[in-house]
Design a protein around this motif. Structure first.
Motif, PDB file in Angstrom:
ATOM      1  N   VAL A  81       0.948  -1.159   0.151  1.00  0.00           N
ATOM      2  CA  VAL A  81       0.067  -0.155   0.114  1.00  0.00           C
ATOM      3  C   VAL A  81       0.850   1.332  -0.111  1.00  0.00           C
ATOM      4  O   VAL A  81       1.680   1.449   0.903  1.00  0.00           O
ATOM      5  CB  VAL A  81      -0.939   0.107   1.173  1.00  0.00           C
ATOM      6  N   ARG A  82       0.594   2.058  -0.908  1.00  0.00           N
ATOM      7  CA  ARG A  82       1.665   3.313  -1.035  1.00  0.00           C
ATOM      8  C   ARG A  82       0.680   4.486  -1.146  1.00  0.00           C
ATOM      9  O   ARG A  82      -0.404   4.552  -2.106  1.00  0.00           O
ATOM     10  CB  ARG A  82       2.394   3.113  -2.305  1.00  0.00           C
ATOM     11  N   VAL A  83       0.606   5.429  -0.385  1.00  0.00           N
ATOM     12  CA  VAL A  83      -0.154   6.796  -0.173  1.00  0.00           C
ATOM     13  C   VAL A  83       0.556   8.025  -0.251  1.00  0.00           C
ATOM     14  O   VAL A  83       1.783   8.118   0.554  1.00  0.00           O
ATOM     15  CB  VAL A  83      -1.014   6.708   1.099  1.00  0.00           C
ATOM     16  N   LEU A  84       0.386   8.795  -1.419  1.00  0.00           N
ATOM     17  CA  LEU A  84       1.016  10.127  -1.469  1.00  0.00           C
ATOM     18  C   LEU A  84      -0.053  11.151  -1.332  1.00  0.00           C
ATOM     19  O   LEU A  84      -1.039  11.055  -2.243  1.00  0.00           O
ATOM     20  CB  LEU A  84       1.743  10.178  -2.883  1.00  0.00           C
ATOM     21  N   VAL A  85       0.145  11.911  -0.312  1.00  0.00           N
ATOM     22  CA  VAL A  85      -0.744  13.153  -0.244  1.00  0.00           C
ATOM     23  C   VAL A  85      -0.124  14.496  -0.412  1.00  0.00           C
ATOM     24  O   VAL A  85       1.018  14.521  -0.393  1.00  0.00           O
ATOM     25  CB  VAL A  85      -1.474  13.093   1.071  1.00  0.00           C
ATOM     26  N   ASP A  86      -0.615  15.586  -0.695  1.00  0.00           N
ATOM     27  CA  ASP A  86      -0.103  16.783  -0.864  1.00  0.00           C
ATOM     28  C   ASP A  86       0.103  17.564   0.330  1.00  0.00           C
ATOM     29  O   ASP A  86      -0.663  17.547   1.236  1.00  0.00           O
ATOM     30  CB  ASP A  86      -1.018  17.786  -1.843  1.00  0.00           C
ATOM     31  N   LEU A 186       5.318   9.225 -10.433  1.00  0.00           N
ATOM     32  CA  LEU A 186       5.123  10.361  -9.503  1.00  0.00           C
ATOM     33  C   LEU A 186       5.990   9.868  -8.185  1.00  0.00           C
ATOM     34  O   LEU A 186       6.896  10.691  -7.686  1.00  0.00           O
ATOM     35  CB  LEU A 186       3.941  10.776  -9.508  1.00  0.00           C
ATOM     36  N   TRP A 187       5.660   8.742  -7.695  1.00  0.00           N
ATOM     37  CA  TRP A 187       6.127   8.281  -6.465  1.00  0.00           C
ATOM     38  C   TRP A 187       7.518   8.148  -6.579  1.00  0.00           C
ATOM     39  O   TRP A 187       8.320   8.430  -5.623  1.00  0.00           O
ATOM     40  CB  TRP A 187       5.559   6.925  -6.235  1.00  0.00           C
ATOM     41  N   LEU A 188       8.093   7.573  -7.778  1.00  0.00           N
ATOM     42  CA  LEU A 188       9.773   7.335  -7.766  1.00  0.00           C
ATOM     43  C   LEU A 188      10.318   8.911  -7.691  1.00  0.00           C
ATOM     44  O   LEU A 188      11.359   8.700  -7.029  1.00  0.00           O
ATOM     45  CB  LEU A 188      10.073   6.716  -9.012  1.00  0.00           C
ATOM     46  N   ASN A 388      -0.487  22.709 -11.644  1.00  0.00           N
ATOM     47  CA  ASN A 388      -0.898  21.826 -10.784  1.00  0.00           C
ATOM     48  C   ASN A 388      -0.547  20.446 -11.382  1.00  0.00           C
ATOM     49  O   ASN A 388      -0.701  20.344 -12.767  1.00  0.00           O
ATOM     50  CB  ASN A 388      -2.015  21.754 -10.107  1.00  0.00           C
ATOM     51  N   LEU A 389      -0.211  19.342 -10.893  1.00  0.00           N
ATOM     52  CA  LEU A 389      -0.250  17.938 -11.199  1.00  0.00           C
ATOM     53  C   LEU A 389      -1.795  17.558 -11.252  1.00  0.00           C
ATOM     54  O   LEU A 389      -2.216  17.318 -10.059  1.00  0.00           O
ATOM     55  CB  LEU A 389       0.638  16.906 -10.495  1.00  0.00           C
ATOM     56  N   GLU A 390      -2.271  17.086 -12.221  1.00  0.00           N
ATOM     57  CA  GLU A 390      -3.776  16.919 -12.599  1.00  0.00           C
ATOM     58  C   GLU A 390      -3.825  15.431 -13.402  1.00  0.00           C
ATOM     59  O   GLU A 390      -2.981  15.178 -14.064  1.00  0.00           O
ATOM     60  CB  GLU A 390      -4.347  18.099 -13.413  1.00  0.00           C
ATOM     61  N   ALA A 391      -5.161  15.001 -13.290  1.00  0.00           N
ATOM     62  CA  ALA A 391      -5.547  13.925 -13.926  1.00  0.00           C
ATOM     63  C   ALA A 391      -7.085  13.688 -14.173  1.00  0.00           C
ATOM     64  O   ALA A 391      -7.713  14.024 -13.334  1.00  0.00           O
ATOM     65  CB  ALA A 391      -5.284  12.414 -13.200  1.00  0.00           C
ATOM     66  N   ASN A 392      -7.518  13.508 -15.705  1.00  0.00           N
ATOM     67  CA  ASN A 392      -8.710  13.505 -16.029  1.00  0.00           C
ATOM     68  C   ASN A 392      -8.939  12.317 -16.844  1.00  0.00           C
ATOM     69  O   ASN A 392      -8.061  11.560 -17.228  1.00  0.00           O
ATOM     70  CB  ASN A 392      -9.090  14.685 -16.879  1.00  0.00           C
TER      71      ASN A 392
END
Length: 454
Positions: A81-86, A186-188, A388-392
């Motif tokens: 489980v990997r969680v990345l928050v701003d 992005l994680w790496l 920003n970093l965005e995703a649609n």
């Protein structure tokens, strides 16, 4: 007017790269967190191998902590489980989340920790992680504008009687695998670039430079990850590694067209500060340029650049009904001023504007004609389109577009139309347009965006 058909773009933007359209995603619309959170929890509870989660806000209310507990339970049973928050959006909850996640074995990291007043004026620090993504077992994915916080709770304004208007989408298959690839990239990158800062400030997250095994593990994962997004065959299935390179086109290809209206295609559209700086903006413009019947856009923060505004005006001029659903219940005064500064220009061009008043508006969605739709995290403003970093998720699917369109229309029916001189005058005084233009240029320059767009 005849019903619009599914055709390739007739007016493609010269700088736009074709989207990676994929079949088999089976997109499912999830209005509000009340629909998203149970679906996400079920997927997390069924996870066997991996869970990736990236979000702007991960709060500590009951709704968010229910998902946090599900993530902890998954980690305890051996799921990665990997969680990345701003660091800005989740600044109030980092400490509480860190303790809980660390104890359970969840890999937890903060993207660009916020240093309060120091970061307000530092150029580039406003480039935030604004995506809302979750992928389970590289097969089931969630995307949208919904943060991990109760629908009725606003961090700055407290509790409301009515839920925020917002949307998410659940999808499956190879597109979920592509989404995980983007999240891992992005994680790496964050692991490497923030390692020293996390060490100095005692922040959560892996330390690449702490030990030799950590360094070796990081570089091995980087090699295993690869540099090219996984590609798929025409049915959406992953291509074997040996044929992936050969199948990749050397020149941009036109957007694929479903052979029947029953077929569904979807594409992940991300905005970053490298190769995909304008991808989301261009995907909107291409869709608006091909519109024949209607354009429905929902965005709480609306201040697009010149090219985007011209596309909307051109569509209205050729008889397309263009409707904007914008915020009526204001959360950030400056953002509301920015949108209202454009009211006169849009209304004179024949665009219809509505303000959503039943509750706070947070949705970032659009429908064009009866076949194209998008749901995601990107607002139509300088922060989202340029910083920003965005995703649609872009979707070519008649059933999905009709469902989303019907839901938007039901919200427009409850909204206030800006259709009288008095309503325009009270929202957009003469001084507002020049004031917002100067402020927008200054902010975009500070944030590291493209100044000449505004």
């Amino acid at each position: 007017m005849p019903a619009p058909s599914l055709q390739a773009d007739t007016l493609p933007h010269p700088l736009d790269e074709p989207l990676r359209w994929t079949g088999g995603a089976a997109p499912r619309l999830l209005p509000y967190g009340s629909a998203l959170f149970p679906a996400m929890q079920q997927a997390i509870e069924q996870a066997r191998e991996s869970i990736w989660l990236q979000t702007y806000i991960f709060h500590t209310d009951e709704a968010a902590m229910t998902l946090a507990s599900a993530l902890c339970d998954a980690a305890r049973r051996g799921v990665q489980v990997r969680v990345l928050v701003d660091g800005l959006g989740s600044s109030r909850s980092v400490e509480a989340l860190s303790g809980r996640f660390t104890e359970a074995g969840v890999e937890f990291m903060v993207f660009r920790p916020w240093r309060k007043w120091l970061d307000v004026v530092q150029r580039g620090r406003w480039r935030r992680l604004h995506r809302k993504l979750c992928v389970v077992d590289a097969h089931t994915a969630f995307i949208g504008g919904i943060n991990l916080i109760d629908d009725r709770l606003d961090i700055h304004h407290g509790w409301s009687a009515q839920p925020r208007l917002d949307y998410a989408v659940q999808y499956h298959g190879h597109l979920a695998r592509q989404t995980q690839w983007v999240m891992q990239r992005l994680w790496l990158r964050t692991v490497l670039t923030g390692s020293l800062q996390r060490r100095l400030r005692k922040l959560p997250g892996p330390g690449v430079f702490d030990t030799s095994p950590n360094r070796r593990a990081y570089w091995q994962e980087l090699l295993d990850w690869g540099s090219d997004m996984p590609v798929a065959d025409e049915d959406g299935a992953p291509l074997p590694p040996s044929s992936a390179t050969a199948a990749a086109p050397r020149t941009p290809a036109p957007r694929p067209t479903p052979q029947t209206l029953a077929q569904s295609l979807a594409a992940l559209v991300v905005r970053d500060n490298f190769s995909q700086r304008r991808a989301i903006e261009h995907s909107y413009i291409r869709a608006i340029n091909r519109a024949r019947d209607r354009v429905l856009i929902v965005s709480p923060y609306f201040y697009p650049g010149l090219e985007f505004r011209q596309a909307l005006k051109n569509a209205a001029a050729r008889g397309v009904r263009v409707e904007l659903l914008l915020q009526g219940r204001i959360d950030y005064r400056m953002a509301a001023w920015a949108a209202r500064a454009l009211y006169g220009e849009m209304l004179r061009a024949g665009v219809h504007i509505y303000e959503y008043t039943p509750a706070y508006l947070h949705a970032k969605v659009a429908v064009v004609d009866v076949d194209w739709a998008t749901v995601g995290s990107s607002n139509i403003d300088p922060l989202s389109l340029l910083v920003n970093l965005e995703a649609n998720l872009a979707v070519l699917d008649r059933a999905f577009a009709l469902e989303l369109g019907a839901h938007i229309e039901s919200q427009i029916a409850q909204s206030l139309p800006i259709n009288t001189p008095d309503r325009l005058r009270t929202r957009a005084p003469w001084w507002l347009r020049p004031f917002v233009a100067v402020a927008a240029r200054a902010f975009v320059a500070l944030a590291g965006g493209v100044k000449n767009e505004y």
